[in-house]
Design an enzyme around this catalytic site. Structure first.
Site, PDB file in Angstrom:
ATOM      1  N   ALA A  32       0.801  -1.066   0.170  1.00  0.00           N
ATOM      2  CA  ALA A  32      -0.145   0.134   0.184  1.00  0.00           C
ATOM      3  C   ALA A  32       0.769   0.939  -0.241  1.00  0.00           C
ATOM      4  O   ALA A  32       0.621   2.494   0.874  1.00  0.00           O
ATOM      5  CB  ALA A  32      -1.222  -0.307   1.738  1.00  0.00           C
ATOM      6  N   HIS A  37       7.000   5.931   1.462  1.00  0.00           N
ATOM      7  CA  HIS A  37       7.378   4.883   1.214  1.00  0.00           C
ATOM      8  C   HIS A  37       8.326   5.930  -0.124  1.00  0.00           C
ATOM      9  O   HIS A  37       9.673   4.870  -0.042  1.00  0.00           O
ATOM     10  CB  HIS A  37       6.808   3.867   0.650  1.00  0.00           C
ATOM     11  CG  HIS A  37       5.563   3.275   1.895  1.00  0.00           C
ATOM     12  ND1 HIS A  37       4.693   3.081   1.752  1.00  0.00           N
ATOM     13  CD2 HIS A  37       6.432   2.622   2.588  1.00  0.00           C
ATOM     14  CE1 HIS A  37       3.882   2.494   2.040  1.00  0.00           C
ATOM     15  NE2 HIS A  37       5.319   1.692   3.209  1.00  0.00           N
ATOM     16  N   GLN A  61       3.074  -9.320  13.082  1.00  0.00           N
ATOM     17  CA  GLN A  61       3.433  -7.982  13.918  1.00  0.00           C
ATOM     18  C   GLN A  61       1.901  -7.837  14.289  1.00  0.00           C
ATOM     19  O   GLN A  61       1.785  -6.440  14.853  1.00  0.00           O
ATOM     20  CB  GLN A  61       4.337  -7.019  13.159  1.00  0.00           C
ATOM     21  CG  GLN A  61       3.868  -7.189  11.832  1.00  0.00           C
ATOM     22  CD  GLN A  61       4.346  -5.942  11.229  1.00  0.00           C
ATOM     23  OE1 GLN A  61       5.628  -6.258  10.434  1.00  0.00           O
ATOM     24  NE2 GLN A  61       4.581  -4.445  11.070  1.00  0.00           N
ATOM     25  N   GLY A 147      11.111   4.556   8.285  1.00  0.00           N
ATOM     26  CA  GLY A 147      10.473   5.810   8.322  1.00  0.00           C
ATOM     27  C   GLY A 147      10.659   6.644  10.160  1.00  0.00           C
ATOM     28  O   GLY A 147      10.787   5.701  10.088  1.00  0.00           O
ATOM     29  N   GLN A 148      11.139   7.403  10.617  1.00  0.00           N
ATOM     30  CA  GLN A 148      10.638   8.027  11.325  1.00  0.00           C
ATOM     31  C   GLN A 148       9.024   7.740  11.882  1.00  0.00           C
ATOM     32  O   GLN A 148       8.573   8.014  13.067  1.00  0.00           O
ATOM     33  CB  GLN A 148      11.566   9.688  11.386  1.00  0.00           C
ATOM     34  CG  GLN A 148      10.988   9.838  12.968  1.00  0.00           C
ATOM     35  CD  GLN A 148      11.740  11.553  12.975  1.00  0.00           C
ATOM     36  OE1 GLN A 148      12.402  12.037  12.053  1.00  0.00           O
ATOM     37  NE2 GLN A 148      10.648  11.946  13.893  1.00  0.00           N
ATOM     38  N   GLN A 153       9.383   1.879  16.517  1.00  0.00           N
ATOM     39  CA  GLN A 153      10.243   0.391  15.609  1.00  0.00           C
ATOM     40  C   GLN A 153      11.825   1.018  14.873  1.00  0.00           C
ATOM     41  O   GLN A 153      13.029   0.068  14.976  1.00  0.00           O
ATOM     42  CB  GLN A 153       9.420   0.459  14.016  1.00  0.00           C
ATOM     43  CG  GLN A 153       9.391  -0.487  13.075  1.00  0.00           C
ATOM     44  CD  GLN A 153       9.133  -0.830  12.142  1.00  0.00           C
ATOM     45  OE1 GLN A 153       7.669  -1.519  12.038  1.00  0.00           O
ATOM     46  NE2 GLN A 153       8.574  -0.007  11.245  1.00  0.00           N
ATOM     47  N   MET A 184       2.106  10.852   6.212  1.00  0.00           N
ATOM     48  CA  MET A 184       1.620   9.912   5.635  1.00  0.00           C
ATOM     49  C   MET A 184       1.700   8.252   6.485  1.00  0.00           C
ATOM     50  O   MET A 184       2.577   7.983   6.864  1.00  0.00           O
ATOM     51  CB  MET A 184       2.585   9.557   3.907  1.00  0.00           C
ATOM     52  CG  MET A 184       2.452  11.299   3.429  1.00  0.00           C
ATOM     53  SD  MET A 184       2.946  11.375   1.542  1.00  0.00           S
ATOM     54  CE  MET A 184       2.652  13.232   1.313  1.00  0.00           C
ATOM     55  N   SER A 185       0.510   7.562   5.748  1.00  0.00           N
ATOM     56  CA  SER A 185       0.567   6.077   6.071  1.00  0.00           C
ATOM     57  C   SER A 185      -0.564   5.505   5.042  1.00  0.00           C
ATOM     58  O   SER A 185      -1.113   6.551   4.793  1.00  0.00           O
ATOM     59  CB  SER A 185       0.391   6.267   7.672  1.00  0.00           C
ATOM     60  OG  SER A 185      -0.651   5.259   7.734  1.00  0.00           O
TER      61      SER A 185
HETATM   62  O1  PAF Z   1       7.113  -0.941   8.913  1.00  0.00           O
HETATM   63  C1  PAF Z   1       6.617  -1.279   8.196  1.00  0.00           C
HETATM   64  O2  PAF Z   1       6.002  -1.783   7.434  1.00  0.00           O
HETATM   65  C2  PAF Z   1       6.590  -2.963   8.567  1.00  0.00           C
HETATM   66  O3  PAF Z   1       6.925  -2.579  10.273  1.00  0.00           O
HETATM   67  C3  PAF Z   1       8.207  -3.436   8.318  1.00  0.00           C
HETATM   68  C4  PAF Z   1       9.185  -2.731   9.031  1.00  0.00           C
HETATM   69  C5  PAF Z   1       7.824  -3.463   7.166  1.00  0.00           C
HETATM   70  C6  PAF Z   1       8.356  -5.029   9.024  1.00  0.00           C
HETATM   71  O4  PAF Z   1       6.664  -5.407   8.789  1.00  0.00           O
END
Ligand code: PAF
Length: 281
Positions: A32, A37, A61, A147-148, A153, A184-185
């Site tokens: 997505a 990205h 996750q 990304g920040q 993470q 953005m997400s």
């Molecule tokens: O940030 C993300 O999109 C996810 O947590 C990652 C790092 C791709 C791991 O699934």
């Protein structure tokens, strides 16, 4: 652009790159894709010989089954975007390919994982750590870009890389924002039309906290933020924390030479949004 769906295909492709001594840059994603990205890919392309992407919605996750089923997926458009920016290799495994047997292993990152997101998403960082470890082993990148927006993470992955001696440099890239400030997400496409204006208040609340960071106590700032959110009944504040930007430890007094992260998470309708601002004092 080469597309690999199996570990065997990926290994063959990576072996060729390694034999040709290419500097491999890697951007892991759950698809997505959006401009946020793409900014990681642009940085990767500037700094590396080849750009490898992964698209994998990592089930382990997700702590909420509904969040997993509703996670936006758009493979065709993702591949078009990656092709257009000149990505060289995309790894798109199935769940069975990545986890032929259930991932029983767990990773515990210590106190850093228990803060912020960790309080609301138990097990989330273990799932992230497992998938990122697997991807790092398979792709063996020289540099990996995160990304920040997912600051916790990034810090957890940086810690994992240091403590487990992965031979990869981890780079944190700035948050990309819509013109109205919304970070953005991939989840933004799920924000209901009637909630879109409320979503902009998340960044506004970070700016408000920043503007009074040096003149008010943490307690006073948090009170102001609660008042700020009060009229926005659609936004359910999960946390609003002012922490050390490297350790995510709580800060009681803000001092000179400190790097402070103002972090927020909100539920907006059925969409969970996070954002942060790092302020170097
Ligand atoms: O940030 C993300 O999109 C996810 O947590 C990652 C790092 C791709 C791991 O699934």
């Amino acid at each position: 652009m080469q597309i690999c769906k199996t570990l065997t295909e990926l290994k063959q492709a990576i072996d060729v790159l390694k034999n040709n001594r290419k500097k491999i840059g890697f951007v892991p994603t759950m698809g997505a894709l959006h401009q946020g990205h793409l900014s990681l890919y642009h940085r990767c392309k500037q700094e590396c010989d080849v750009t490898v992407a992964s698209i994998f919605v990592n089930p382990i996750q997700f702590t909420n089954a509904e969040d997993l089923t509703q996670y936006p997926r758009n493979e065709t458009q993702d591949l078009q975007m990656l092709e257009a920016i000149g990505c060289n290799l995309v790894f798109m495994p199935s769940v069975v390919e990545m986890y032929p047997t259930p991932a029983d292993i767990k990773i515990y990152f210590g106190t850093i994982e228990e803060k912020l997101e960790g309080k609301f998403r138990p097990g989330h960082f273990s799932g992230v750590g497992i998938v990122v470890s697997k991807l790092f082993h398979l792709i063996a990148p020289d540099v990996a870009y995160f990304g920040q927006k997912d600051l916790q993470q990034y810090l957890i992955i940086k810690m994992m890389v240091e403590q487990l001696s992965f031979a990869v440099k981890v780079v944190c890239c700035d948050i990309q924002r819509e013109p109205d400030g919304l970070a953005m997400s991939s989840r933004n496409v799920r924000i209901a039309q009637q909630h879109r204006d409320d979503a902009t208040s998340i960044y506004k609340s970070l700016l408000l906290a920043q503007s009074i960071l040096l003149s008010h106590s943490i307690h006073e700032i948090k009170k102001s933020i609660e008042q700020f959110y009060y009229p926005h009944s659609a936004l359910k504040l999960e946390y609003f924390e002012i922490v050390d930007a490297d350790t995510l430890e709580d800060i009681s007094n803000i001092g000179i030479n400190q790097s402070v992260a103002i972090c927020v998470a909100c539920q907006l309708g059925n969409v969970r949004l996070i954002d942060n601002l790092v302020v170097n004092i």
